[in-house]
Write an enzyme that holds these catalytic residues in place. Structure first.
Site, mmCIF file in Angstrom:
data_model
loop_
_atom_site.group_PDB
_atom_site.id
_atom_site.type_symbol
_atom_site.label_atom_id
_atom_site.label_comp_id
_atom_site.label_asym_id
_atom_site.label_seq_id
_atom_site.Cartn_x
_atom_site.Cartn_y
_atom_site.Cartn_z
ATOM 1 N N ARG A 178 4.191 -0.395 -4.537
ATOM 2 C CA ARG A 178 3.846 -0.916 -3.215
ATOM 3 C C ARG A 178 2.539 -1.696 -3.203
ATOM 4 N NH1 ARG A 178 6.925 1.806 0.664
ATOM 5 N NH2 ARG A 178 5.552 0.973 2.247
ATOM 6 N N GLU A 235 8.378 -14.970 -10.196
ATOM 7 C CA GLU A 235 7.764 -13.660 -9.944
ATOM 8 C C GLU A 235 7.264 -13.021 -11.233
ATOM 9 O OE1 GLU A 235 10.021 -11.431 -6.316
ATOM 10 O OE2 GLU A 235 11.272 -11.852 -8.038
ATOM 11 N N ASN A 274 -2.513 1.815 5.550
ATOM 12 C CA ASN A 274 -1.626 0.723 5.154
ATOM 13 C C ASN A 274 -1.395 -0.126 6.403
ATOM 14 O OD1 ASN A 274 0.508 -0.888 4.344
ATOM 15 N ND2 ASN A 274 2.029 0.728 4.519
ATOM 16 N N GLY A 275 -1.647 -1.425 6.310
ATOM 17 C CA GLY A 275 -1.427 -2.303 7.462
ATOM 18 C C GLY A 275 -2.676 -3.133 7.738
ATOM 19 N N GLU A 293 17.752 -17.630 -6.699
ATOM 20 C CA GLU A 293 17.340 -16.283 -7.116
ATOM 21 C C GLU A 293 16.895 -16.295 -8.591
ATOM 22 O OE1 GLU A 293 16.435 -13.617 -5.973
ATOM 23 O OE2 GLU A 293 16.851 -12.028 -7.393
ATOM 24 N N HIS A 344 19.426 -36.832 -5.300
ATOM 25 C CA HIS A 344 18.695 -37.389 -4.154
ATOM 26 C C HIS A 344 17.188 -37.246 -4.303
ATOM 27 C CE1 HIS A 344 22.437 -38.140 -2.109
ATOM 28 N NE2 HIS A 344 22.801 -36.881 -2.290
ATOM 29 N N LYS A 358 13.149 -15.140 -9.669
ATOM 30 C CA LYS A 358 12.892 -14.079 -10.644
ATOM 31 C C LYS A 358 11.898 -14.569 -11.698
ATOM 32 C CE LYS A 358 14.439 -10.650 -9.194
ATOM 33 N NZ LYS A 358 14.265 -11.166 -7.953
ATOM 34 N N LYS A 417 6.096 -4.697 -3.502
ATOM 35 C CA LYS A 417 7.535 -4.605 -3.273
ATOM 36 C C LYS A 417 7.876 -4.604 -1.792
ATOM 37 C CE LYS A 417 11.668 -2.611 -4.909
ATOM 38 N NZ LYS A 417 12.139 -3.949 -5.268
ATOM 39 N N TRP A 440 -2.611 -2.785 -1.783
ATOM 40 C CA TRP A 440 -2.357 -4.222 -1.877
ATOM 41 C C TRP A 440 -3.337 -4.837 -0.895
ATOM 42 C CZ3 TRP A 440 -0.782 -8.470 1.057
ATOM 43 C CH2 TRP A 440 -0.318 -9.567 0.327
ATOM 44 N N CYS A 491 0.849 -1.186 0.000
ATOM 45 C CA CYS A 491 0.000 0.000 0.000
ATOM 46 C C CYS A 491 0.888 1.241 0.000
ATOM 47 C CB CYS A 491 -0.965 0.088 1.167
ATOM 48 S SG CYS A 491 -2.151 -1.236 1.204
#
Ligand code: G6P
Length: 614
Positions: free
Chosen positions: A27, A491, A101-102, A484, A507, A488, A609, A75, A2
């Site tokens: 955000r 995402e 936000n929260g 990573e 294994h 990527k 983000k 968000w 947010c």
């Protein structure tokens, strides 16, 4: 998670707020909304989806502008991401507008209480309760800030609130607990934002707010108190980047710009770390050398991409300093009852400085008397403020949701921390440290080379863009690079991608290899430790089972040639430093792959983000 903007001044509040929201959209982009004060009333617009939808709505149904306003990009947590749940939320008289936000944890009880008292809720959000609570408070006081403080005292959980009141046209109030909020100081105007990007176009002078504080901004004044009205201490700072750093600068996507900025991000993070006598210095350290000498265990805690930087840190810290080092996901850390004491150093890594999981890990560690050092990219954010020491990465603002330059700068800072430990513990000679620093200082050139040779990677991404599954293998520090690379791709491209330790494949995971499956393999530099030979054997094993191998190997490593369907050459660097060059083609691959599929590279679905909820 947010983005929030508040403005009081003389400009068009709509323009300032929408501009701020555009720069905060990373955000969250489930919905956007604004509320402005116009001649004693609130004019408001909100729309589900990205800000483009809100732009279109404002064009189709313009709203009256003013010089005071607030805005929000969401968000979603409480309530589906639709128009109704979009912020701002108003009280039933339409006088108070609130963005948030929260998560307000006791919202269900508050909502029930408000409904029993006759308030009618129009959304499913926790935020709307705040607008109604404020309405009730304002029946008994004229002081908006006091009403906000009184409501804040009743809220549990995490919240940044920004509020305006149609009857007080030149005031915006902000409040924060656990979620971020900063003040931008202008001349004849003041700003609030989730971070400085919200107002960087107008001012680079900012004020950090502390925990449980309420701020009142007017055109000429900024007043900060705690939740009980007592004056609060704040910290002013000057932002060392300007608006151009927060713009795309001719690139199609922020992510491409940020990938391109990586040589600079690494160089800037290394800059100024030598004292005159040649010793390494980390000048943002608030822990003395004596305190660091006491450290007998390091635990590195982080989330997402930053967690993979933490994995690299473990290899560097243990190898160079011989101090035992553990790595832990921030969301798991405090729930497993970790063994911590005064001689434990908890190192947290966070690009944003706001990740709630990481922040909670810090609070837990400090309660257990451990010392906390943070590696962070964002000045003025919560995590550095709550830590005993900070090493700032100097990557500049990172806007694309998927982290790139932030990661490389974090890895660089981890090396610096490890070398600093080696220096103060006396486990390495000065010239050994200087020689590693020398190697580090060469890496921006190697990273630049990877950028210059990106065409082959882009071509490969276009060729493979029909694949629904891709694997990544690595050993030693190549393992976090593999993880990573896979993250990527997940995402950005929304396909199945997984990273494995190359030696672990046999294994179990080797069972998934089938004809034509693309597998990236990061081959360690050749050296004494046989890592390279073992990895070459792993490539042979998967190729024998039909995998299409994409091999990343250093210049001159000809052992891999017979087993590589595609070969990406890496500059020669010491083993521990290889992530700085090997990660780059994987970032480029993921962004190009996603572009080929027509995805939004900067704002992938479902993500944000800065994740300010647990
Ligand atoms: C989110 C982002 C990731 C990021 C992670 C940690 O999940 O989408 O890209 O790596 O948070 O963020 P931090 O700011 O703490 O590094």
């Amino acid at each position: 998670m947010c983005g929030i903007v508040g403005y009081v001044g003389e400009r068009s509040a709509l323009e300032v707020v929408m501009g701020g929201l555009r720069r905060l959209e990373y955000r969250g982009y489930d919905s956007g909304g604004v509320a402005l004060i116009h001649e004693g009333t609130i004019s408001s617009a909100k729309k589900a989806g990205k800000l483009l939808n809100l732009d279109a709505e404002l064009k189709a149904n313009p709203i009256a502008d003013g010089t005071t306003g607030i805005g929000h990009t969401r968000w979603a947590t409480h309530g589906a991401p639709n128009d109704r749940n979009a912020h701002p939320h108003l009280d039933s008289t339409g006088r108070i507008a609130v963005v948030h936000n929260g998560i307000i944890e006791n919202f269900a009880a508050l909502r029930a209480e408000l409904e029993a008292a006759g308030h009618e809720m129009v959304s499913e959000t926790d935020t709307e309760t705040v607008a109604h609570l404020l309405h009730d408070e304002l029946e008994s006081t004229d002081d908006l800030a006091e009403a906000v403080r009184s409501v804040c005292r009743r809220l549990r959980g995490a919240f940044t609130l920004v509020i305006c009141d149609a009857q007080r046209p030149d005031i915006v109030i902000g409040a924060r607990r656990n979620s971020p909020l900063v003040v931008g100081r202008g001349k004849g105007e003041n700003f609030l934002g989730s971070d400085v990007a919200a107002f960087i176009e107008y001012t680079r002078d900012a004020i950090e707010l502390g925990q449980d504080q309420v701020v009142t901004i007017t055109r000429d004044d900024v007043v900060v108190t705690d939740f009980f009205g007592e004056p609060a201490e704040t910290k002013e700072y000057h932002v060392d980047w300007d608006v151009s750093a927060a713009e795309k600068g001719g690139f199609d996507w922020f992510m491409l710009k940020e990938i391109d900025e990586q040589p600079q991000a690494v160089a800037d993070t290394l800059l100024g770390r030598h004292s005159i006598d040649g010793l390494l210095q980390l000048d943002e350290m608030r822990l003395s050398d004596d305190e660091l000498r006491e450290v007998d265990k390091v635990i590195v805690v982080a989330a997402g991409t930053s967690f993979y930087a933490a994995m690299v840190a473990k290899y560097a810290i243990e190898h160079w300093t011989r101090i035992p080092c553990e790595v832990e996901l921030a969301s798991e850390f405090r729930y497993r009852d970790p063994i911590l004491d005064r001689s434990t150093l908890v190192v947290t890594i966070s690009q944003s400085g706001e990740t709630m999981d990481t922040l909670m890990a810090i609070r837990y560690a400090r309660q257990q008397r451990a010392r906390v050092l943070s590696i962070c990219n964002t000045n003025g954010s919560t995590i550095p403020r709550e830590s005993d020491a900070v090493i700032y990465t100097h990557a500049g603002p990172e806007v694309a949701v998927a982290s790139t330059k932030g990661f490389l700068a974090q890895v660089t800072a981890c090396y610096l921390l490890a070398l600093y430990f080696a220096q103060i513990k006396g486990v390495k000679y000065g010239d050994e440290i200087a020689s590693i620093i020398g190697e580090l200082e060469k890496t921006p050139t190697g990273i630049q080379r990877m950028l210059d040779e990106a065409d082959q990677v882009r071509k490969l991404a276009a060729e493979l863009s029909g694949s629904r599954s891709i694997l990544f293998l690595g050993r030693h520090v190549g393992y976090p690079v593999a993880l990573e690379g896979a993250l990527k791709l997940k995402e950005l491209a929304y396909i199945h991608a997984e990273g494995f330790a190359a030696g672990e494949l046999k294994h179990g995971p080797i069972a998934v290899i089938e004809e034509g499956l693309p597998v990236f393999v990061i081959v360690p530099p050749r050296g004494r430790d046989q890592l390279q030979e073992k990895t070459v054997s792993n490539i042979q094993e998967i190729r024998a089972r039909g995998a299409r191998t994409i091999v990343l190997a250093e210049d001159g490593d000809d052992d891999v040639v017979p087993y590589s369907d595609h070969l990406i050459r890496l500059p020669r660097v010491p083993t521990l430093l290889q992530p700085l060059v090997a990660t780059v083609p994987l970032q480029i691959f993921a962004s190009e792959f996603a572009s080929q599929l027509g995805h939004d590279v900067d704002q992938p679905r479902n993500l944000a983000k800065s994740v300010t909820v647990e």
